[in-house]
Design a protein around this motif. Structure first.
Motif, PDB file in Angstrom:
ATOM      1  N   GLY A 118       0.804  -1.212   0.000  1.00  0.00           N
ATOM      2  CA  GLY A 118       0.000   0.000   0.000  1.00  0.00           C
ATOM      3  C   GLY A 118       0.837   1.261   0.000  1.00  0.00           C
ATOM      4  N   LEU A 119       0.156   2.392   0.030  1.00  0.00           N
ATOM      5  CA  LEU A 119       0.798   3.696  -0.072  1.00  0.00           C
ATOM      6  C   LEU A 119       0.330   4.614   1.048  1.00  0.00           C
ATOM      7  CD1 LEU A 119       0.213   4.219  -3.888  1.00  0.00           C
ATOM      8  CD2 LEU A 119       2.455   3.941  -2.842  1.00  0.00           C
ATOM      9  N   ASP A 120       1.207   5.499   1.457  1.00  0.00           N
ATOM     10  CA  ASP A 120       0.850   6.597   2.342  1.00  0.00           C
ATOM     11  C   ASP A 120       0.802   7.884   1.521  1.00  0.00           C
ATOM     12  OD1 ASP A 120       0.704   5.078   4.668  1.00  0.00           O
ATOM     13  OD2 ASP A 120       2.852   5.288   5.046  1.00  0.00           O
ATOM     14  N   ALA A 121      -0.131   8.757   1.842  1.00  0.00           N
ATOM     15  CA  ALA A 121      -0.224  10.066   1.206  1.00  0.00           C
ATOM     16  C   ALA A 121       0.346  11.104   2.170  1.00  0.00           C
ATOM     17  CB  ALA A 121      -1.675  10.397   0.863  1.00  0.00           C
ATOM     18  N   ILE A 122       1.420  11.761   1.759  1.00  0.00           N
ATOM     19  CA  ILE A 122       2.090  12.740   2.606  1.00  0.00           C
ATOM     20  C   ILE A 122       1.843  14.128   2.039  1.00  0.00           C
ATOM     21  CG2 ILE A 122       4.294  13.503   3.543  1.00  0.00           C
ATOM     22  CD1 ILE A 122       5.273  10.613   3.235  1.00  0.00           C
ATOM     23  N   ASP A 123       1.119  14.957   2.777  1.00  0.00           N
ATOM     24  CA  ASP A 123       0.843  16.323   2.348  1.00  0.00           C
ATOM     25  C   ASP A 123       2.092  17.166   2.537  1.00  0.00           C
ATOM     26  OD1 ASP A 123      -2.536  16.296   3.702  1.00  0.00           O
ATOM     27  OD2 ASP A 123      -1.798  15.718   1.740  1.00  0.00           O
ATOM     28  N   LEU A 124       2.607  17.722   1.462  1.00  0.00           N
ATOM     29  CA  LEU A 124       3.796  18.566   1.533  1.00  0.00           C
ATOM     30  C   LEU A 124       3.443  20.033   1.744  1.00  0.00           C
ATOM     31  CD1 LEU A 124       5.878  17.000  -1.386  1.00  0.00           C
ATOM     32  CD2 LEU A 124       6.049  16.517   1.064  1.00  0.00           C
ATOM     33  N   THR A 125       2.189  20.377   1.570  1.00  0.00           N
ATOM     34  CA  THR A 125       1.751  21.765   1.701  1.00  0.00           C
ATOM     35  C   THR A 125       0.698  21.873   2.789  1.00  0.00           C
ATOM     36  OG1 THR A 125       0.060  21.435  -0.012  1.00  0.00           O
ATOM     37  CG2 THR A 125       2.205  22.268  -0.731  1.00  0.00           C
ATOM     38  N   ARG A 126       0.520  23.083   3.282  1.00  0.00           N
ATOM     39  CA  ARG A 126      -0.504  23.360   4.293  1.00  0.00           C
ATOM     40  C   ARG A 126      -1.304  24.573   3.810  1.00  0.00           C
ATOM     41  NH1 ARG A 126      -0.873  21.906   9.566  1.00  0.00           N
ATOM     42  NH2 ARG A 126       1.273  21.122   9.562  1.00  0.00           N
ATOM     43  N   ASP A 127      -2.606  24.392   3.668  1.00  0.00           N
ATOM     44  CA  ASP A 127      -3.455  25.441   3.097  1.00  0.00           C
ATOM     45  C   ASP A 127      -3.316  26.763   3.846  1.00  0.00           C
ATOM     46  OD1 ASP A 127      -4.365  23.504   1.386  1.00  0.00           O
ATOM     47  OD2 ASP A 127      -6.375  23.363   2.250  1.00  0.00           O
ATOM     48  N   HIS A 128      -3.278  27.857   3.105  1.00  0.00           N
ATOM     49  CA  HIS A 128      -3.320  29.196   3.692  1.00  0.00           C
ATOM     50  C   HIS A 128      -4.788  29.602   3.816  1.00  0.00           C
ATOM     51  CE1 HIS A 128       0.872  29.677   1.791  1.00  0.00           C
ATOM     52  NE2 HIS A 128       1.023  29.493   3.085  1.00  0.00           N
ATOM     53  N   LYS A 129      -5.323  29.491   4.998  1.00  0.00           N
ATOM     54  CA  LYS A 129      -6.735  29.756   5.241  1.00  0.00           C
ATOM     55  C   LYS A 129      -6.896  30.871   6.270  1.00  0.00           C
ATOM     56  CE  LYS A 129      -8.843  26.560   2.727  1.00  0.00           C
ATOM     57  NZ  LYS A 129      -9.770  26.938   1.645  1.00  0.00           N
ATOM     58  N   PRO A 130      -7.904  31.730   6.120  1.00  0.00           N
ATOM     59  CA  PRO A 130      -8.105  32.812   7.089  1.00  0.00           C
ATOM     60  C   PRO A 130      -8.512  32.315   8.474  1.00  0.00           C
ATOM     61  CG  PRO A 130      -9.854  32.791   5.433  1.00  0.00           C
ATOM     62  CD  PRO A 130      -8.808  31.842   4.959  1.00  0.00           C
ATOM     63  N   SER A 131      -8.926  31.059   8.576  1.00  0.00           N
ATOM     64  CA  SER A 131      -9.259  30.502   9.889  1.00  0.00           C
ATOM     65  C   SER A 131      -8.024  30.158  10.706  1.00  0.00           C
ATOM     66  CB  SER A 131     -10.129  29.248   9.718  1.00  0.00           C
ATOM     67  OG  SER A 131      -9.477  28.301   8.872  1.00  0.00           O
ATOM     68  N   PRO A 133      -5.010  30.773  12.978  1.00  0.00           N
ATOM     69  CA  PRO A 133      -4.838  31.895  13.918  1.00  0.00           C
ATOM     70  C   PRO A 133      -3.826  32.938  13.475  1.00  0.00           C
ATOM     71  CG  PRO A 133      -5.008  29.833  15.117  1.00  0.00           C
ATOM     72  CD  PRO A 133      -4.942  29.469  13.672  1.00  0.00           C
ATOM     73  N   ALA A 134      -2.672  32.510  12.967  1.00  0.00           N
ATOM     74  CA  ALA A 134      -1.643  33.466  12.554  1.00  0.00           C
ATOM     75  C   ALA A 134      -2.088  34.260  11.328  1.00  0.00           C
ATOM     76  CB  ALA A 134      -0.335  32.740  12.266  1.00  0.00           C
ATOM     77  N   GLU A 135      -2.732  33.579  10.375  1.00  0.00           N
ATOM     78  CA  GLU A 135      -3.216  34.265   9.176  1.00  0.00           C
ATOM     79  C   GLU A 135      -4.329  35.251   9.544  1.00  0.00           C
ATOM     80  OE1 GLU A 135      -2.005  33.321   5.672  1.00  0.00           O
ATOM     81  OE2 GLU A 135      -0.452  32.891   7.160  1.00  0.00           O
ATOM     82  N   ARG A 136      -5.204  34.820  10.424  1.00  0.00           N
ATOM     83  CA  ARG A 136      -6.306  35.696  10.844  1.00  0.00           C
ATOM     84  C   ARG A 136      -5.776  36.933  11.566  1.00  0.00           C
ATOM     85  NH1 ARG A 136     -12.084  33.950  13.222  1.00  0.00           N
ATOM     86  NH2 ARG A 136     -12.875  36.050  13.700  1.00  0.00           N
ATOM     87  N   ALA A 137      -4.788  36.749  12.418  1.00  0.00           N
ATOM     88  CA  ALA A 137      -4.222  37.881  13.161  1.00  0.00           C
ATOM     89  C   ALA A 137      -3.635  38.913  12.210  1.00  0.00           C
ATOM     90  CB  ALA A 137      -3.176  37.383  14.150  1.00  0.00           C
ATOM     91  N   ARG A 138      -2.951  38.443  11.175  1.00  0.00           N
ATOM     92  CA  ARG A 138      -2.366  39.371  10.216  1.00  0.00           C
ATOM     93  C   ARG A 138      -3.446  40.154   9.463  1.00  0.00           C
ATOM     94  NH1 ARG A 138      -0.467  35.998   6.757  1.00  0.00           N
ATOM     95  NH2 ARG A 138      -2.055  36.391   5.189  1.00  0.00           N
ATOM     96  N   ILE A 139      -4.501  39.474   9.058  1.00  0.00           N
ATOM     97  CA  ILE A 139      -5.593  40.117   8.318  1.00  0.00           C
ATOM     98  C   ILE A 139      -6.306  41.145   9.188  1.00  0.00           C
ATOM     99  CG2 ILE A 139      -7.863  39.668   7.295  1.00  0.00           C
ATOM    100  CD1 ILE A 139      -6.612  36.926   6.385  1.00  0.00           C
ATOM    101  N   GLU A 140      -6.579  40.782  10.415  1.00  0.00           N
ATOM    102  CA  GLU A 140      -7.273  41.717  11.304  1.00  0.00           C
ATOM    103  C   GLU A 140      -6.383  42.906  11.654  1.00  0.00           C
ATOM    104  OE1 GLU A 140     -10.376  38.583  13.435  1.00  0.00           O
ATOM    105  OE2 GLU A 140      -8.544  39.163  14.486  1.00  0.00           O
ATOM    106  N   ALA A 141      -5.074  42.680  11.788  1.00  0.00           N
ATOM    107  CA  ALA A 141      -4.154  43.788  12.064  1.00  0.00           C
ATOM    108  C   ALA A 141      -4.093  44.771  10.899  1.00  0.00           C
ATOM    109  CB  ALA A 141      -2.760  43.241  12.366  1.00  0.00           C
ATOM    110  N   ALA A 142      -4.380  44.270   9.677  1.00  0.00           N
ATOM    111  CA  ALA A 142      -4.371  45.122   8.488  1.00  0.00           C
ATOM    112  C   ALA A 142      -5.723  45.797   8.253  1.00  0.00           C
ATOM    113  CB  ALA A 142      -3.983  44.299   7.267  1.00  0.00           C
ATOM    114  N   GLY A 143      -6.667  45.602   9.170  1.00  0.00           N
ATOM    115  CA  GLY A 143      -7.973  46.230   9.040  1.00  0.00           C
ATOM    116  C   GLY A 143      -9.024  45.373   8.373  1.00  0.00           C
ATOM    117  N   SER A 176      -6.149  32.950   2.561  1.00  0.00           N
ATOM    118  CA  SER A 176      -5.489  34.119   3.154  1.00  0.00           C
ATOM    119  C   SER A 176      -4.254  34.574   2.392  1.00  0.00           C
ATOM    120  CB  SER A 176      -5.106  33.810   4.602  1.00  0.00           C
ATOM    121  OG  SER A 176      -4.291  32.650   4.663  1.00  0.00           O
ATOM    122  N   ARG A 177      -3.888  33.840   1.336  1.00  0.00           N
ATOM    123  CA  ARG A 177      -2.789  34.248   0.461  1.00  0.00           C
ATOM    124  C   ARG A 177      -3.171  33.919  -0.972  1.00  0.00           C
ATOM    125  NH1 ARG A 177       2.896  32.834   3.662  1.00  0.00           N
ATOM    126  NH2 ARG A 177       2.011  32.858   5.762  1.00  0.00           N
TER     127      ARG A 177
END
Length: 288
Positions: A118-131, A133-143, A176-177
């Motif tokens: 069998g095979l394993d699926a390894i995600d190499l990326t992580r979605d940039h989503k406004p949910s 916490p770090a992405e949301r903080a940046r967006i809210e800091a920008a107004g 968020s990007r």
């Protein structure tokens, strides 16, 4: 280098004659296979993704070592050369993102995949989503404002978190990007890419590079299973976009569908032979 390339694309996009770039943009994912050292490097903006299909390792009896076996060859601690044109390792220093733990998928791989365990699926990326916490903080800091849509009949929140201006229900991005999207840029949405690298070994069968429409209703394990059951990398890529499109039809009564584009990159000797038999290269792309 890959992240810089995406920033250059964004600059060209914003400086060009794009009349709709204020409210239009795109996510992106790019990949580079290097031979020395054997590695897969990816950069992404938004929620397009890269997934690596890795064979499960079988422990050998007696000596505690591990091996990969497909009935034709046994690999102990071997390193496979990427089946792609050799090119230099990226020189720009880039932070390596932490990949998610591998997910598993029950599948009966085709012979070119050579993975009886069998095979394993390894995600190499992580979605940039406004949910996030770090992405949301940046967006809210920008107004900006992060909020889900509200059903006018029930008052309940529906759908994913989206990016809005502080006093208007626009632009409503669910990421968020992105590249482009000048209006969202004013409230903290960035074109800056994240990067990740994975060493390629004999355990690695193939990689999937695909836009967000592929992943809306499919996990990495789902996608790996679809590709692995196909008779060749090219057929696997076509099967993947076909299945993604089918799931949109099932899940979206309105008939709407997001961009569905995929590339399957084989990293395997057997896959290379199958691709040559078809008279094509190793990298296969399809879209719908």
């Amino acid at each position: 280098a890959l992240a810089d390339a995406l920033l250059a694309v964004d600059r060209d996009l914003m400086a060009g004659p794009c009349r709709a770039c204020g409210v239009s943009g795109t996510t992106a994912v790019v990949a580079l296979v290097t031979a020395r050292p054997p590695a897969l490097h990816v950069a992404w903006v938004g929620d397009s993704r890269a997934v690596l299909a890795r064979r499960r390792v079988v422990e050998m009896e007696g000596d505690g070592q591990t091996a990969l076996e497909d009935g034709r060859w046994s690999l102990r601690g071997a390193t496979a050369t990427p089946r792609a044109a050799a090119c230099a390792t990226p020189t720009a220093a880039a932070a390596t993102a932490t990949a998610r733990p591998p997910s598993t998928t029950p599948t009966t791989p085709a012979p070119w995949v050579a993975a009886p365990a069998g095979l394993d699926a390894i995600d190499l990326t992580r979605d940039h989503k406004p949910s996030d916490p770090a992405e949301r903080a940046r967006i809210e800091a920008a107004g900006g404002r992060v909020q889900r849509l509200v059903d006018p009949d029930t008052g309940a929140e529906v759908g994913p978190a989206r990016v809005w201006l502080a006093t208007a229900w626009a632009p409503g991005l669910a990421m968020s990007r992105s590249l482009g999207d000048a209006l969202a840029r004013s409230v903290g949405v960035l074109p800056a890419a994240d990067t990740a690298s994975a060493g390629i070994t004999a355990a690695d069968a193939f990689a999937i590079i695909a836009t967000d429409g592929v992943w809306e209703f499919m996990s990495g394990a789902d996608a790996v299973g679809v590709v692995a059951r196909a008779p060749s990398p090219a057929a696997g890529c076509t099967a993947l976009v076909t299945e993604a499109r089918r799931r949109w039809g099932v899940e979206e009564a309105s008939g709407s569908v997001d961009d569905i584009t995929a590339i399957v990159v084989s990293l395997d000797v057997a896959a290379a032979a199958a691709a040559r038999a078809e008279g094509g290269g190793l990298d296969r792309a399809a879209s719908t």
